[in-house]
Design a protein around this motif. Sequence first.
Motif, PDB file in Angstrom:
ATOM      1  N   VAL A  98      -4.032  -0.567   5.273  1.00 14.29           N
ATOM      2  CA  VAL A  98      -4.725  -0.608   4.117  1.00 14.29           C
ATOM      3  C   VAL A  98      -3.860  -1.822   3.311  1.00 14.29           C
ATOM      4  O   VAL A  98      -2.577  -1.768   3.403  1.00 14.29           O
ATOM      5  CB  VAL A  98      -4.941   0.514   3.213  1.00 14.29           C
ATOM      6  CG1 VAL A  98      -5.907   1.352   4.300  1.00 14.29           C
ATOM      7  CG2 VAL A  98      -3.684   1.263   2.932  1.00 14.29           C
ATOM      8  N   VAL A  99      -4.447  -2.176   2.211  1.00 12.71           N
ATOM      9  CA  VAL A  99      -3.473  -2.913   1.376  1.00 12.71           C
ATOM     10  C   VAL A  99      -2.838  -1.986   0.464  1.00 12.71           C
ATOM     11  O   VAL A  99      -3.060  -0.872  -0.019  1.00 12.71           O
ATOM     12  CB  VAL A  99      -4.269  -3.800   0.304  1.00 12.71           C
ATOM     13  CG1 VAL A  99      -4.991  -4.896   0.988  1.00 12.71           C
ATOM     14  CG2 VAL A  99      -5.394  -3.179  -0.459  1.00 12.71           C
ATOM     15  N   GLU A 100      -1.417  -2.266  -0.143  1.00 13.36           N
ATOM     16  CA  GLU A 100      -0.723  -1.531  -0.886  1.00 13.36           C
ATOM     17  C   GLU A 100      -1.266  -0.790  -2.169  1.00 13.36           C
ATOM     18  O   GLU A 100      -1.355   0.325  -2.428  1.00 13.36           O
ATOM     19  CB  GLU A 100       0.713  -2.135  -1.393  1.00 13.36           C
ATOM     20  CG  GLU A 100       1.560  -1.231  -2.088  1.00 13.36           C
ATOM     21  CD  GLU A 100       3.077  -1.853  -2.040  1.00 13.36           C
ATOM     22  OE1 GLU A 100       3.822  -1.493  -3.167  1.00 13.36           O
ATOM     23  OE2 GLU A 100       3.129  -3.041  -1.404  1.00 13.36           O
ATOM     24  N   GLY A 101      -2.212  -1.819  -2.948  1.00  7.12           N
ATOM     25  CA  GLY A 101      -2.862  -1.074  -3.816  1.00  7.12           C
ATOM     26  C   GLY A 101      -4.001  -0.131  -3.855  1.00  7.12           C
ATOM     27  O   GLY A 101      -4.019   0.918  -4.536  1.00  7.12           O
ATOM     28  N   ARG A 134      -8.393 -10.491   5.960  1.00  7.30           N
ATOM     29  CA  ARG A 134      -9.304  -9.318   7.193  1.00  7.30           C
ATOM     30  C   ARG A 134      -8.803  -8.144   6.800  1.00  7.30           C
ATOM     31  O   ARG A 134      -9.642  -7.368   7.014  1.00  7.30           O
ATOM     32  CB  ARG A 134      -8.795 -10.110   8.503  1.00  7.30           C
ATOM     33  CG  ARG A 134      -9.508 -11.307   9.152  1.00  7.30           C
ATOM     34  CD  ARG A 134      -9.612 -11.460  10.472  1.00  7.30           C
ATOM     35  NE  ARG A 134      -8.366 -11.757  11.021  1.00  7.30           N
ATOM     36  CZ  ARG A 134      -7.609 -12.829  11.167  1.00  7.30           C
ATOM     37  NH1 ARG A 134      -8.362 -13.992  10.837  1.00  7.30           N
ATOM     38  NH2 ARG A 134      -6.535 -12.870  11.538  1.00  7.30           N
ATOM     39  N   THR A 135      -7.203  -7.817   6.842  1.00  5.21           N
ATOM     40  CA  THR A 135      -7.060  -6.698   6.623  1.00  5.21           C
ATOM     41  C   THR A 135      -7.688  -5.938   5.050  1.00  5.21           C
ATOM     42  O   THR A 135      -8.299  -4.818   5.275  1.00  5.21           O
ATOM     43  CB  THR A 135      -5.519  -6.551   6.292  1.00  5.21           C
ATOM     44  OG1 THR A 135      -4.957  -6.849   7.445  1.00  5.21           O
ATOM     45  CG2 THR A 135      -5.027  -4.936   6.213  1.00  5.21           C
ATOM     46  N   ASP A 173      13.789   8.717   0.267  1.00  7.48           N
ATOM     47  CA  ASP A 173      14.329   7.574  -0.696  1.00  7.48           C
ATOM     48  C   ASP A 173      14.332   6.124  -0.101  1.00  7.48           C
ATOM     49  O   ASP A 173      13.977   5.213  -0.397  1.00  7.48           O
ATOM     50  CB  ASP A 173      15.925   7.774  -0.902  1.00  7.48           C
ATOM     51  CG  ASP A 173      16.190   8.939  -1.817  1.00  7.48           C
ATOM     52  OD1 ASP A 173      15.232   9.123  -2.584  1.00  7.48           O
ATOM     53  OD2 ASP A 173      17.489   9.470  -1.550  1.00  7.48           O
ATOM     54  N   ASP A 174      14.240   6.258   1.517  1.00  3.23           N
ATOM     55  CA  ASP A 174      14.145   4.981   2.272  1.00  3.23           C
ATOM     56  C   ASP A 174      12.679   4.767   2.591  1.00  3.23           C
ATOM     57  O   ASP A 174      12.272   3.728   3.188  1.00  3.23           O
ATOM     58  CB  ASP A 174      14.971   5.021   3.397  1.00  3.23           C
ATOM     59  CG  ASP A 174      16.372   4.887   3.035  1.00  3.23           C
ATOM     60  OD1 ASP A 174      16.837   4.443   1.960  1.00  3.23           O
ATOM     61  OD2 ASP A 174      17.200   5.425   3.788  1.00  3.23           O
ATOM     62  N   ALA A 175      11.761   5.582   2.180  1.00  3.09           N
ATOM     63  CA  ALA A 175      10.297   5.535   2.689  1.00  3.09           C
ATOM     64  C   ALA A 175       9.707   4.291   1.538  1.00  3.09           C
ATOM     65  O   ALA A 175       9.999   4.548   0.407  1.00  3.09           O
ATOM     66  CB  ALA A 175       9.861   6.735   2.403  1.00  3.09           C
ATOM     67  N   LEU A 176       8.975   3.381   2.219  1.00  3.30           N
ATOM     68  CA  LEU A 176       8.482   2.210   1.362  1.00  3.30           C
ATOM     69  C   LEU A 176       6.890   2.432   1.237  1.00  3.30           C
ATOM     70  O   LEU A 176       6.415   2.651   2.287  1.00  3.30           O
ATOM     71  CB  LEU A 176       8.885   0.890   1.935  1.00  3.30           C
ATOM     72  CG  LEU A 176      10.314   0.528   1.796  1.00  3.30           C
ATOM     73  CD1 LEU A 176      10.603  -0.767   2.548  1.00  3.30           C
ATOM     74  CD2 LEU A 176      11.032   0.852   0.500  1.00  3.30           C
ATOM     75  N   ILE A 177       6.337   2.418   0.077  1.00  2.00           N
ATOM     76  CA  ILE A 177       4.808   2.309  -0.013  1.00  2.00           C
ATOM     77  C   ILE A 177       4.321   1.067   1.160  1.00  2.00           C
ATOM     78  O   ILE A 177       3.228   1.398   1.631  1.00  2.00           O
ATOM     79  CB  ILE A 177       4.521   2.375  -1.489  1.00  2.00           C
ATOM     80  CG1 ILE A 177       4.790   3.485  -2.100  1.00  2.00           C
ATOM     81  CG2 ILE A 177       3.072   2.000  -1.409  1.00  2.00           C
ATOM     82  CD1 ILE A 177       4.251   4.795  -1.595  1.00  2.00           C
ATOM     83  N   SER A 178       4.806   0.170   0.965  1.00  4.97           N
ATOM     84  CA  SER A 178       4.420  -1.006   1.512  1.00  4.97           C
ATOM     85  C   SER A 178       4.443  -0.905   3.231  1.00  4.97           C
ATOM     86  O   SER A 178       3.473  -1.199   3.790  1.00  4.97           O
ATOM     87  CB  SER A 178       5.316  -2.412   1.433  1.00  4.97           C
ATOM     88  OG  SER A 178       6.661  -2.074   1.672  1.00  4.97           O
ATOM     89  N   GLU A 179       5.345   0.064   3.541  1.00  9.11           N
ATOM     90  CA  GLU A 179       5.186   0.108   4.977  1.00  9.11           C
ATOM     91  C   GLU A 179       4.423   1.308   5.385  1.00  9.11           C
ATOM     92  O   GLU A 179       3.639   1.123   6.317  1.00  9.11           O
ATOM     93  CB  GLU A 179       6.788   0.730   5.503  1.00  9.11           C
ATOM     94  CG  GLU A 179       6.771   1.109   7.027  1.00  9.11           C
ATOM     95  CD  GLU A 179       7.979   1.588   7.484  1.00  9.11           C
ATOM     96  OE1 GLU A 179       8.110   1.977   8.735  1.00  9.11           O
ATOM     97  OE2 GLU A 179       9.087   1.796   6.786  1.00  9.11           O
TER      98      GLU A 179
END
Length: 243
Positions: A55-58, A11-12, A42-48
């Motif tokens: 949105v999806v990470e891609g 759904r996302t 440094d601790d920031a994540l693309i996934s978060e």
Amino acid sequence: MGKAGTQEKTRTRRHANRLPAEKRISDILAAARQVFTERGYDDALISEIAERAGVVEGSIYRFFTNKRDLLVKVVEIWYEQMLEEDRAQFAAVKGTWNQIRFVVLQHLYSIRREPGLSRLVFQKLRSEPNYRETRLFQLNQSYTHRIIDIVRAAVASGEFRPDVSAGLVRDLIFGGVEHRTWAFLRNEGDFDPVALADDLANMIYRALAVADRVAPDQAELIARRLEDVADRLERVAAREAKA
């Protein structure tokens, strides 16, 4: 992964695909600003960031090369917003002392409001080898150039001495602000934006103004503020000597 989780991800993905590109980019940048501010670089994540943006990470890599590219865009937008906001307000500020104080105070307020982004600019982006070749450098030049314009106008009108270096004044002001707020950015202290803006404006104006152009009441105010600054510096020195 369970069936419910798979359905949610589907759904996302479908929802993200239906969003216009401009909306997805805006959502990603807003989420990135939150994550970078809270986590640092440094601790920031693309996934978060993707999760917060819905949105999806891609999708992030469709619009941004990597995490650094995303950070740069976030900071560029921040500078553009500050420039636009300051431009409208500055037009109403009259008088050299008031204009210097306005620029200093707005800069201090920006650090107070966005310590996370300020740290990233000072520690991460500005120290990179190619910084002077970037659009961010150009934005920072525009952001700090108002002091140069103020000083040059005061020199041209005879209010400031003719031997004043406008570039040096800019460096003293913004370098001084960075030094005085560094403890705050390290979560080791605090500062009073109004008092600090007054102190810096008074010291700069007093040092540069032609003596007979300073109004008596302003000269008295400046003298009092300089005495206050001297007293505070003496107290700080005394505390450091005891440490």
